[in-house]
Design a protein around this motif. Structure first.
Motif, PDB file in Angstrom:
ATOM      1  N   GLU A  40      38.988 -18.958  18.955  1.00 40.21           N
ATOM      2  CA  GLU A  40      38.789 -19.704  20.032  1.00 40.21           C
ATOM      3  C   GLU A  40      37.753 -18.789  20.687  1.00 40.21           C
ATOM      4  OE1 GLU A  40      40.422 -22.383  21.072  1.00 40.21           O
ATOM      5  OE2 GLU A  40      41.185 -22.489  19.046  1.00 40.21           O
ATOM      6  N   PHE A  41      36.927 -19.504  21.652  1.00 37.65           N
ATOM      7  CA  PHE A  41      36.050 -18.814  22.472  1.00 37.65           C
ATOM      8  C   PHE A  41      36.363 -18.954  23.949  1.00 37.65           C
ATOM      9  CE2 PHE A  41      33.778 -21.202  19.046  1.00 37.65           C
ATOM     10  CZ  PHE A  41      33.315 -20.388  18.406  1.00 37.65           C
ATOM     11  N   GLN A  42      36.244 -17.860  24.616  1.00 34.11           N
ATOM     12  CA  GLN A  42      36.148 -17.552  26.047  1.00 34.11           C
ATOM     13  C   GLN A  42      35.431 -18.479  26.700  1.00 34.11           C
ATOM     14  OE1 GLN A  42      38.120 -15.269  27.943  1.00 34.11           O
ATOM     15  NE2 GLN A  42      39.016 -14.421  26.255  1.00 34.11           N
ATOM     16  N   GLU A  43      35.615 -19.236  27.932  1.00 33.67           N
ATOM     17  CA  GLU A  43      34.915 -20.272  28.433  1.00 33.67           C
ATOM     18  C   GLU A  43      34.139 -19.552  29.675  1.00 33.67           C
ATOM     19  OE1 GLU A  43      35.663 -24.242  29.259  1.00 33.67           O
ATOM     20  OE2 GLU A  43      37.469 -24.193  27.825  1.00 33.67           O
ATOM     21  N   GLU A  44      33.124 -20.048  29.813  1.00 34.22           N
ATOM     22  CA  GLU A  44      32.206 -19.605  31.013  1.00 34.22           C
ATOM     23  C   GLU A  44      31.473 -20.695  31.366  1.00 34.22           C
ATOM     24  OE1 GLU A  44      28.421 -16.556  31.368  1.00 34.22           O
ATOM     25  OE2 GLU A  44      29.116 -16.900  29.406  1.00 34.22           O
ATOM     26  N   PRO A  45      31.396 -20.869  32.934  1.00 34.35           N
ATOM     27  CA  PRO A  45      30.692 -22.213  33.384  1.00 34.35           C
ATOM     28  C   PRO A  45      29.426 -22.454  32.745  1.00 34.35           C
ATOM     29  CG  PRO A  45      31.691 -20.769  34.890  1.00 34.35           C
ATOM     30  CD  PRO A  45      31.645 -19.773  33.948  1.00 34.35           C
ATOM     31  N   GLU A  46      28.783 -21.538  32.355  1.00 32.01           N
ATOM     32  CA  GLU A  46      27.156 -21.997  31.835  1.00 32.01           C
ATOM     33  C   GLU A  46      27.107 -21.798  30.285  1.00 32.01           C
ATOM     34  OE1 GLU A  46      24.838 -22.889  34.004  1.00 32.01           O
ATOM     35  OE2 GLU A  46      26.205 -22.892  35.450  1.00 32.01           O
ATOM     36  N   ASP A  47      28.395 -22.046  29.708  1.00 34.83           N
ATOM     37  CA  ASP A  47      28.389 -22.045  28.302  1.00 34.83           C
ATOM     38  C   ASP A  47      27.189 -22.961  27.725  1.00 34.83           C
ATOM     39  OD1 ASP A  47      30.012 -20.049  27.353  1.00 34.83           O
ATOM     40  OD2 ASP A  47      31.838 -21.575  27.395  1.00 34.83           O
ATOM     41  N   HIS A  48      26.975 -23.958  28.085  1.00 37.96           N
ATOM     42  CA  HIS A  48      25.983 -25.221  27.321  1.00 37.96           C
ATOM     43  C   HIS A  48      24.847 -24.502  27.571  1.00 37.96           C
ATOM     44  CE1 HIS A  48      23.702 -28.622  26.765  1.00 37.96           C
ATOM     45  NE2 HIS A  48      24.655 -28.815  25.862  1.00 37.96           N
ATOM     46  N   ALA A  49      24.294 -23.957  28.679  1.00 36.88           N
ATOM     47  CA  ALA A  49      23.008 -23.596  29.107  1.00 36.88           C
ATOM     48  C   ALA A  49      22.741 -22.196  28.396  1.00 36.88           C
ATOM     49  CB  ALA A  49      22.769 -23.568  30.870  1.00 36.88           C
ATOM     50  N   LEU A  50      23.674 -21.261  28.379  1.00 31.58           N
ATOM     51  CA  LEU A  50      23.515 -20.030  27.928  1.00 31.58           C
ATOM     52  C   LEU A  50      23.404 -19.954  26.493  1.00 31.58           C
ATOM     53  CD1 LEU A  50      25.800 -17.950  30.161  1.00 31.58           C
ATOM     54  CD2 LEU A  50      23.172 -17.836  30.256  1.00 31.58           C
TER      55      LEU A  50
END
Length: 176
Positions: A40-50
């Motif tokens: 599982e991956f921790q979520e971050e608001p900018e996941d897609h862009a990063l």
């Protein structure tokens, strides 16, 4: 026994993301599953862009013209994200090594797995085993996993297109 699980799957995952970028974070995560990642991956608001930035940085390695430049880029990428290797046994995968800290966000996991995996792929198979498709105007990434180390095209279609182009160039220049 699989001795190098990071090399091939990680570099193929990176190429898949570079060649067909998912529309959203869920698409990136689904792609990681297709290539065998189970954590599982921790979520971050900018996941897609990063995550896109991680792939763009990796593409600098793909496009590096010399092995020394590739090595320098990968060393810098690994230094920024990789951790001391540690044994782990999660999600029924069996014992294996992780080269990253626990509980990281998606983009950080991708950076660590892809930089270490690409490094392992290149040092075990050859520094020339990564590039762009040789059939212009195609720019797809090619990960050479062939036995003989001569894969130059991303697909049979591109290989055939290049062969037809070479044939036409030879026959156009000859009399008759």
């Amino acid at each position: 026994m699989q001795l190098n699980p990071y090399g091939e799957y990680a570099v193929l995952l990176a190429a898949s993301l570079a060649n067909d970028w998912p529309h959203d974070r869920a698409g990136i995560e689904a792609r990681t599953r297709e290539f065998g990642m189970t954590m599982e991956f921790q979520e971050e608001p900018e996941d897609h862009a990063l995550s896109r930035l991680a792939i763009d940085d990796w593409l600098r390695v793909v496009d590096a013209p010399e092995p020394a430049e590739r090595a320098a880029l990968l060393n810098a990428q690994m230094a920024a994200v990789a951790a001391y290797p540690r044994l782990t046994d999660h999600d029924g995968e069996g014992w294996h090594l992780h080269y990253r800290e626990k509980n990281q966000v998606l983009s950080s996991v991708l950076r660590a797995v892809i930089s270490v995996g690409t490094s392992l792929h290149l040092v075990t198979r050859g520094m020339h085993r990564l590039g762009r498709c040789a059939s212009e105007p195609c720019t797809q990434v090619v990960v050479d996993v062939t036995r003989n180390g001569r894969q130059r095209y991303c697909s049979v279609r591109c290989a055939n297109r290049a062969a037809v182009r070479r044939h036409r160039e030879r026959t156009t220049g000859s009399p008759g």
